[in-house]
Design a protein around this motif. Sequence first.
Motif, short mmCIF file in Angstrom:
data_model
loop_
_atom_site.label_atom_id
_atom_site.label_comp_id
_atom_site.label_asym_id
_atom_site.label_seq_id
_atom_site.Cartn_x
_atom_site.Cartn_y
_atom_site.Cartn_z
N VAL A 59 17.17 13.24 4.58
CA VAL A 59 17.54 11.82 4.67
C VAL A 59 18.56 11.53 3.57
N LYS A 60 19.68 10.92 3.97
CA LYS A 60 20.70 10.61 2.97
C LYS A 60 20.98 9.12 2.97
N PRO A 61 20.15 8.37 2.25
CA PRO A 61 20.34 6.92 2.25
C PRO A 61 21.67 6.56 1.58
N TYR A 62 22.28 5.49 2.09
CA TYR A 62 23.60 5.15 1.54
C TYR A 62 23.50 4.13 0.41
N GLY A 94 10.25 8.19 20.75
CA GLY A 94 10.99 8.62 19.56
C GLY A 94 11.68 7.45 18.89
N ILE A 95 12.28 6.60 19.70
CA ILE A 95 12.98 5.44 19.14
C ILE A 95 11.99 4.47 18.51
N LEU A 96 10.87 4.25 19.18
CA LEU A 96 9.84 3.38 18.60
C LEU A 96 9.38 3.94 17.26
N MET A 97 9.18 5.25 17.23
CA MET A 97 8.65 5.89 16.03
C MET A 97 9.64 5.78 14.88
N ARG A 98 10.92 5.93 15.18
CA ARG A 98 11.92 5.94 14.12
C ARG A 98 12.26 4.53 13.64
N TYR A 99 12.51 3.64 14.58
CA TYR A 99 13.09 2.35 14.18
C TYR A 99 12.06 1.23 14.07
N PHE A 100 10.96 1.33 14.80
CA PHE A 100 10.08 0.16 14.86
C PHE A 100 8.73 0.39 14.18
N GLY A 132 21.60 -0.72 10.39
CA GLY A 132 20.16 -0.80 10.14
C GLY A 132 19.63 0.33 9.28
N VAL A 133 18.35 0.25 9.01
CA VAL A 133 17.66 1.27 8.24
C VAL A 133 16.33 1.52 8.95
N PRO A 134 15.99 2.74 9.27
CA PRO A 134 16.80 3.95 9.19
C PRO A 134 18.03 3.84 10.08
N VAL A 135 19.07 4.54 9.69
CA VAL A 135 20.37 4.41 10.35
C VAL A 135 20.24 4.67 11.86
N LEU A 136 20.87 3.80 12.63
CA LEU A 136 20.83 3.95 14.08
C LEU A 136 21.71 5.12 14.52
N TYR A 137 21.11 5.99 15.33
CA TYR A 137 21.87 7.11 15.88
C TYR A 137 22.48 6.70 17.22
N SER A 168 0.84 -1.20 0.00
CA SER A 168 0.00 0.00 0.00
C SER A 168 0.87 1.25 0.00
N VAL A 169 0.26 2.35 -0.42
CA VAL A 169 0.99 3.61 -0.45
C VAL A 169 1.49 3.95 0.95
N LYS A 170 0.62 3.76 1.94
CA LYS A 170 0.99 4.12 3.30
C LYS A 170 2.21 3.31 3.77
N TYR A 171 2.17 2.01 3.48
CA TYR A 171 3.29 1.17 3.91
C TYR A 171 4.56 1.57 3.17
N MET A 172 4.45 1.84 1.90
CA MET A 172 5.64 2.20 1.13
C MET A 172 6.21 3.53 1.62
N ARG A 173 5.33 4.46 2.00
CA ARG A 173 5.81 5.75 2.47
C ARG A 173 6.61 5.61 3.76
N THR A 174 6.13 4.77 4.66
CA THR A 174 6.79 4.69 5.96
C THR A 174 7.90 3.66 5.98
N SER A 175 7.81 2.61 5.14
CA SER A 175 8.68 1.45 5.37
C SER A 175 9.44 0.96 4.15
N HIS A 176 9.53 1.78 3.08
CA HIS A 176 10.24 1.31 1.89
C HIS A 176 11.70 0.97 2.20
N MET A 177 12.27 1.71 3.16
CA MET A 177 13.68 1.44 3.49
C MET A 177 13.84 0.07 4.14
N LYS A 178 12.83 -0.33 4.87
CA LYS A 178 12.86 -1.64 5.51
C LYS A 178 12.81 -2.74 4.44
N VAL A 179 11.95 -2.53 3.43
CA VAL A 179 11.85 -3.49 2.33
C VAL A 179 13.21 -3.65 1.65
#
Lengths: 125, 366
Positions: free
Chosen positions: A110-113, B215-221, B165-170, A47-58
């Motif tokens: 955000v600067k993804p590597y 904040g950590i939950l929001m960013r990483y989880f 990890g992603v998003p990068v761990l601070y 979903s758009v929502k999931y992709m917006r928040t979690s594409h980096m996880k994918v």
Amino acid sequence: MYDAKYIIPGLIVFVALMTFPIWKNMGNAGPVPKPEKPVGVTKCIDSVKYMRTSHMKVLDDWRDEVLREGDRVPIEVNGVKYDKSLMNGCLKCHADKKKFCDECHVYTSVKPYCWDCHFVPKETF
Amino acid sequence: MKHAFLAVIALIAISWIGSLVGLDYVFGVVFPYLAFAIFLGGFIYRIVNWGKSPVPFRIPTTSGQGKSLDWVRQDKLDCPATFWQVVGRMLLEVFVFRSLFKNTKAEIHDGPKLVYGSSKWLWLFGLAFHYSFLLIILRHLRLFLNPVPAFIGQIEFFDGLFQVGVPVLYQTDLVFVGAVTFLFLRRVLIPQVKYISFAADYFPLFLIFAIGATGILMRYFFRVDVVAIKQLTMGIATFSPAISGDIGSIFYIHIFLVSALLAYFPFSKLMHLGGVFMSPTRNLANNNRMVRHVNPWNDPNIKPHSYADYEDEFREFMVDTVLPVEKELPPEPEPEPEPEPEAAETEKPAEPAAEEAPAETPAEKE
């Protein structure tokens, strides 16, 4: 008040620091990112929502599966097969990094590597 | 401690429920504005209020040799005598918490033997806590500035240097939570510190821990739509707030806890942010013997009254009661031998006494 010559400037500095974003922006919130949507494709892998928040996880999971476990089997969503790949998966539809990825990444600092290893796709052919 | 803990839980519950029943605007816009206004107004009020307290003379807590004779070396930072020495002392206090660095602890060993040793743990974790908090606040500026200045990108880069990890761990996130945990455990595990700890000590720790945790939950989880959040925060910073998109409860909990911290700030121990600069035991030069400090609440109508003036005023009475005086009574003119015999008789016995007293004092003085 005593020692006003120290306290008043101190308070002014404090308020200036605390309100820094207010007077720095001067009421101008700046442009809102408008990532360019791919032409002719309406469905992504989620979903758009999931992709917006979690594409980096994918992408992170794909990286681990493909490179560390050697599992290159494409995923299938709603009968469509997608390569687990940034270059051959995502960028197939979202072809323009600048107009898609960077729009939001620059906005939110955000600067993804990704691009430490991947070549940035050519912008013009 | 129980109540402080429950208070933070209540704050979390309130904001969670609030976000679920659609009070997004209240928790995302109204409360942050309100809290920030209370923070700024309350902060200024407290500082001005402190500024109204007169400090009649220098009361620094010194812990070194004060300025003395030329051949006695002065400890300039621990017993400053000039403005710039005070500046040096304050800079070290504000930036590296020098007074905490000098903490000692007393222990009783078998013997019984009382042993004093240096204790740097509070200093170390206090420093780690404050600096990571500062970096975290600076990092958050990315949500309040558009375009984002380069120095914030630099901070983010070095903070996430290990690219875990992603998003990068601070790293600051880890240090922050670790340091808050230490500061809490210190209060609980050391009996002497526990004895002097109250709800006002626990509440900020729980609140700050909860802010870090959300904040950590929001960013990483949970991961939230950062673009939607930045549109809201930019709206707040430019006084045109609007909520676009579905941000998620965790964000409203986080921002409500921060609002609570801001509103609580001026009326709590957290005011040490301003208080460290206002502390007369630290920001005053120890120059009582070099500069005359006039008590500011003195009534200007009451003029100084020196001993010489005092004696001038009461000389006759002093001489009368045979008190020593520094200046004698003027020799009495004696051109009045003609009054009535009655008055002369009564006065006569007094005269030898008056003459005796001046005679005594020079002898005494020598």
